[in-house]
Write an enzyme that holds these catalytic residues in place. Structure first.
Site, PDB file in Angstrom:
ATOM      1  N   HIS A 105       7.998  -8.194  -3.518  1.00 34.75           N
ATOM      2  CA  HIS A 105       6.676  -8.627  -3.997  1.00 34.75           C
ATOM      3  C   HIS A 105       6.755 -10.026  -4.616  1.00 34.75           C
ATOM      4  O   HIS A 105       7.070 -10.155  -5.795  1.00 34.75           O
ATOM      5  CB  HIS A 105       6.140  -7.627  -5.031  1.00 34.75           C
ATOM      6  CG  HIS A 105       5.744  -6.327  -4.407  1.00 34.75           C
ATOM      7  ND1 HIS A 105       4.498  -6.109  -3.885  1.00 34.75           N
ATOM      8  CD2 HIS A 105       6.451  -5.192  -4.193  1.00 34.75           C
ATOM      9  CE1 HIS A 105       4.436  -4.892  -3.380  1.00 34.75           C
ATOM     10  NE2 HIS A 105       5.621  -4.313  -3.556  1.00 34.75           N
TER      11      HIS A 105
ATOM     12  N   LYS B 191      -7.062 -12.045 -18.071  1.00 38.01           N
ATOM     13  CA  LYS B 191      -7.403 -12.558 -19.400  1.00 38.01           C
ATOM     14  C   LYS B 191      -7.166 -14.062 -19.552  1.00 38.01           C
ATOM     15  O   LYS B 191      -8.013 -14.773 -20.088  1.00 38.01           O
ATOM     16  CB  LYS B 191      -6.541 -11.799 -20.428  1.00 38.01           C
ATOM     17  CG  LYS B 191      -7.005 -11.918 -21.835  1.00 38.01           C
ATOM     18  CD  LYS B 191      -8.196 -11.043 -22.041  1.00 38.01           C
ATOM     19  CE  LYS B 191      -8.564 -10.803 -23.455  1.00 38.01           C
ATOM     20  NZ  LYS B 191      -9.534  -9.697 -23.531  1.00 38.01           N
TER      21      LYS B 191
ATOM     22  N   ASP C  75     -13.941 -11.541 -23.847  1.00 38.44           N
ATOM     23  CA  ASP C  75     -14.587 -11.260 -22.562  1.00 38.44           C
ATOM     24  C   ASP C  75     -16.107 -11.291 -22.664  1.00 38.44           C
ATOM     25  O   ASP C  75     -16.783 -11.919 -21.853  1.00 38.44           O
ATOM     26  CB  ASP C  75     -14.124  -9.898 -22.019  1.00 38.44           C
ATOM     27  CG  ASP C  75     -12.615  -9.787 -21.982  1.00 38.44           C
ATOM     28  OD1 ASP C  75     -11.959 -10.849 -22.011  1.00 38.44           O
ATOM     29  OD2 ASP C  75     -12.095  -8.664 -21.934  1.00 38.44           O
TER      30      ASP C  75
ATOM     31  N   GLU D 205       4.420 -11.843  -5.550  1.00 31.82           N
ATOM     32  CA  GLU D 205       3.347 -12.041  -6.535  1.00 31.82           C
ATOM     33  C   GLU D 205       3.758 -11.561  -7.927  1.00 31.82           C
ATOM     34  O   GLU D 205       3.108 -11.897  -8.924  1.00 31.82           O
ATOM     35  CB  GLU D 205       2.069 -11.309  -6.085  1.00 31.82           C
ATOM     36  CG  GLU D 205       2.112  -9.783  -6.153  1.00 31.82           C
ATOM     37  CD  GLU D 205       2.799  -9.134  -4.948  1.00 31.82           C
ATOM     38  OE1 GLU D 205       3.548  -9.818  -4.229  1.00 31.82           O
ATOM     39  OE2 GLU D 205       2.599  -7.913  -4.746  1.00 31.82           O
TER      40      GLU D 205
ATOM     41  N   GLY E  18       0.846  -1.189   0.000  1.00 32.34           N
ATOM     42  CA  GLY E  18       0.000   0.000   0.000  1.00 32.34           C
ATOM     43  C   GLY E  18       0.878   1.235   0.000  1.00 32.34           C
ATOM     44  O   GLY E  18       2.071   1.152   0.310  1.00 32.34           O
TER      45      GLY E  18
ATOM     46  N   CYS F  65       5.349  -6.090   1.726  1.00 33.98           N
ATOM     47  CA  CYS F  65       5.690  -4.668   1.578  1.00 33.98           C
ATOM     48  C   CYS F  65       5.035  -3.853   2.703  1.00 33.98           C
ATOM     49  O   CYS F  65       5.401  -4.010   3.856  1.00 33.98           O
ATOM     50  CB  CYS F  65       5.310  -4.186   0.187  1.00 33.98           C
ATOM     51  SG  CYS F  65       6.072  -2.609  -0.226  1.00 33.98           S
ATOM     52  N   TYR F  66       4.036  -3.021   2.396  1.00 35.96           N
ATOM     53  CA  TYR F  66       3.375  -2.270   3.476  1.00 35.96           C
ATOM     54  C   TYR F  66       2.815  -3.241   4.525  1.00 35.96           C
ATOM     55  O   TYR F  66       2.829  -2.949   5.724  1.00 35.96           O
ATOM     56  CB  TYR F  66       2.243  -1.392   2.905  1.00 35.96           C
ATOM     57  CG  TYR F  66       1.422  -0.697   3.981  1.00 35.96           C
ATOM     58  CD1 TYR F  66       1.866   0.484   4.558  1.00 35.96           C
ATOM     59  CD2 TYR F  66       0.224  -1.244   4.441  1.00 35.96           C
ATOM     60  CE1 TYR F  66       1.138   1.105   5.569  1.00 35.96           C
ATOM     61  CE2 TYR F  66      -0.515  -0.639   5.442  1.00 35.96           C
ATOM     62  CZ  TYR F  66      -0.055   0.547   6.004  1.00 35.96           C
ATOM     63  OH  TYR F  66      -0.771   1.152   6.998  1.00 35.96           O
TER      64      TYR F  66
END
Ligand code: XMP
Length: 506
Positions: free
Chosen positions: A167, A364, A225, A169, A54, A81-82
């Site tokens: 991070h 996607k 989509d 991720e 954040g 992180c945050y």
């Protein structure tokens, strides 16, 4: 019931990426605000909790914080992180603004004794984006990885609390998903019981609950989509879905018919509006790219509104918004460079306030897998992105029916030839330039238009590299186009990246 991991959001840009990586590791995840009451967390009975990054500083009194009791309930927590700084600050450690930040990939040296870094002994590149750092660990915590500048990870194994400053991720972090896997499977006890099909079941329940017996309107563009959205809705509420497909005549070869045949067998009402003439006449004589885009966008809304009016009272509007659309609509770069036209902005224009967006948590590639599970053909599900204004912005200069036919033919050749390659670029197509060039066919001099071939590699279409399509393929494309299409003198290959160019020429 699937095992569940909660992702608590503190305003970081990567919360969906975290949730998606967790799902990719076969563990169900849900995102909730960082301030969710502890009681709600207990009711959800998660096997693990991840605190996102954040933009705030954990030591500011007004920065977002979770309930402190969260750290005492025995559920493993991973702060990123945050999330790390907040946890350390709340548990009595010290967080300070560093003299220098770390932005980008930084070498992280792990301590192999940590369960989080199991089988990750060697230093690896971790994506960092911070200036604040934990300068003193809370009581009971041990440092488990470091960089030259900061404590890159720490943990209190007794309380099952884990923190990383980088991070995991992000795919820029080497072994990032292994670290998350270690957290989920070795620390939280995940068994990997989540499949994407479960998403279908959950959404079907939700759609049924929301729509009841009411009719639902969907603007079907034939893109991945909206097609997957239509397939999901027709399964959830058979007979209640009405799809309007506006054929503006700016589609690729046979595309309108393919879309019609893909949906005609499903349990929905499919309305195809053949508006080719209307669009061509509005575009007649127009050469400016932005004007073309605006004309197609507003004519689209006119046609759609007329058709929706004919249907009478419909309560719900559905759209195939996916997660990256939500991120981009927050004032994206694309919008200022080109006015993008999508079916997406329709509900406001039509005055709908009840909107169903069953794909809004997905990326996607997940939408494509879902489409396959819902029985859509691979051709439809793997369709390349295609701009809302269609071929109108792939014909440089004035648009005519003849030019559209030429381009459709050339584009089909390009897609066929590049489509045969083992490794395909992310987007590839033909466009018709407004340049005429001299050629020779037989003994005749020709003076005909030039086709350009565009093919790009990208992760997110915000930046792209031109694709290194093998020369053999380019040669076949050029030879086929100039031989099979009378009226094309020459084929060129666009070798410009984005920036400075954009993907589309207009
Ligand atoms: P640009 O040309 O902006 O394209 O670099 C980036 C990606 O967006 C697609 N594109 C559009 N998609 N409506 C869309 O839905 C539009 O108006 C539009 N214009 C460009 C383009 O094909 C590429 O994938």
């Amino acid at each position: 019931m699937n095992q569940l991991v909660l992702v608590l959001d503190f305003g970081g840009q990567y919360k969906e990426l975290i949730a998606r990586t967790v799902r990719g590791l076969s563990v169900c995840s849900e995102i909730h605000p960082g301030t969710i009451p502890l009681e709600e967390i207990r009711l959800k009975n998660p096997i693990g909790i991840i605190l996102t990054g954040g933009p705030d500083s954990a030591y500011r009194p007004d920065s977002p914080k979770c309930d402190k009791e969260l750290f005492n309930i025995g559920v493993p927590v991973l702060g990123i992180c945050y999330g790390m700084q907040m946890m350390c600050h709340m548990l009595g450690g010290m967080v300070e603004s560093g003299k220098e930040g770390e932005y980008g990939c930084v070498q992280v040296t792990p301590n192999s004794k940590s369960e989080l870094f199991k089988k990750i002994e060697a230093p690896f590149a971790g994506l960092m984006s911070h200036r604040d750092a934990v300068t003193c660990l809370p009581p009971g915590f041990a440092e488990t990885a470091s960089t030259d500048v900061c404590a890159a990870a720490c943990e209190n194994t007794e309380k099952k609390l884990y923190c990383v400053q980088f991070h995991p991720e992000s795919n820029h972090t080497e072994k990032g998903s292994d670290i998350l896997r270690n957290f989920l499977f070795n620390i939280c006890g995940a068994v990997g019981d989540y499949k994407l099909e479960d998403y279908i079941d959950i959404q079907i329940q939700q759609i049924r609950q929301t729509a009841g017996h009411a009719k639902v309107l969907l603007g079907l563009s034939g893109g991945v989509d909206s097609s997957v959205c239509a397939a999901l809705l027709s399964k959830a509420i058979p007979g209640q879905l009405v799809c309007i497909f506006v054929d503006h005549g700016l589609m690729r070869l046979n595309e309108g018919d393919e879309i019609e045949s893909a949906f005609s067998k499903r349990d929905l009402r499919f309305i195809r509006v053949n508006a080719q003439k209307r669009f061509l006449s509005k575009l007649s004589g127009v050469t400016d790219p932005e004007t073309k885009r605006k004309i197609v966008g507003s004519e689209f809304i006119n046609v759609f509104t007329e058709e929706a009016d004919k249907l009478g009272n419909i309560t719900f509007f559905a759209q195939g918004t996916i997660y990256p659309d939500i991120v981009e609509s927050g004032g994206g770069y694309g919008a200022t460079i080109k006015s993008h036209h999508n079916v997406g902005g329709l509900p406001e224009v039509l005055g709908f306030s009840k909107i169903i967006e069953p794909l809004s948590n997905l990326f996607k590639d997940e939408v494509r897998v879902l489409g396959q599970k819902l029985g859509l053909t691979p051709e439809l599900v793997n369709r390349q992105p295609f701009p809302g204004p269609g071929l109108a912005i792939r014909i440089v200069g004035e648009i005519t029916r003849e030019k559209l036919d030429l381009l459709r033919h050339a584009d089909a050749i390009v897609r066929h030839e590049i489509g045969k390659l083992k490794s395909k670029p992310d987007q590839y197509f033909a466009l018709l330039t407004d340049t005429l060039s001299v050629g020779v066919k037989g003994d005749e001099r020709t003076y005909d238009p030039v086709i350009a071939v565009r093919a790009v590699e990208t992760d997110d279409f915000m930046t792209c590299d031109y694709a290194a399509v093998p020369h053999e393929a380019l040669k076949r494309i050029s030879s086929r186009i100039t031989n099979e299409i009378p009226g094309i003198s020459r084929v060129v290959y666009d070798i410009t990246s984005k920036p400075p160019a954009t993907v589309e020429w207009e």
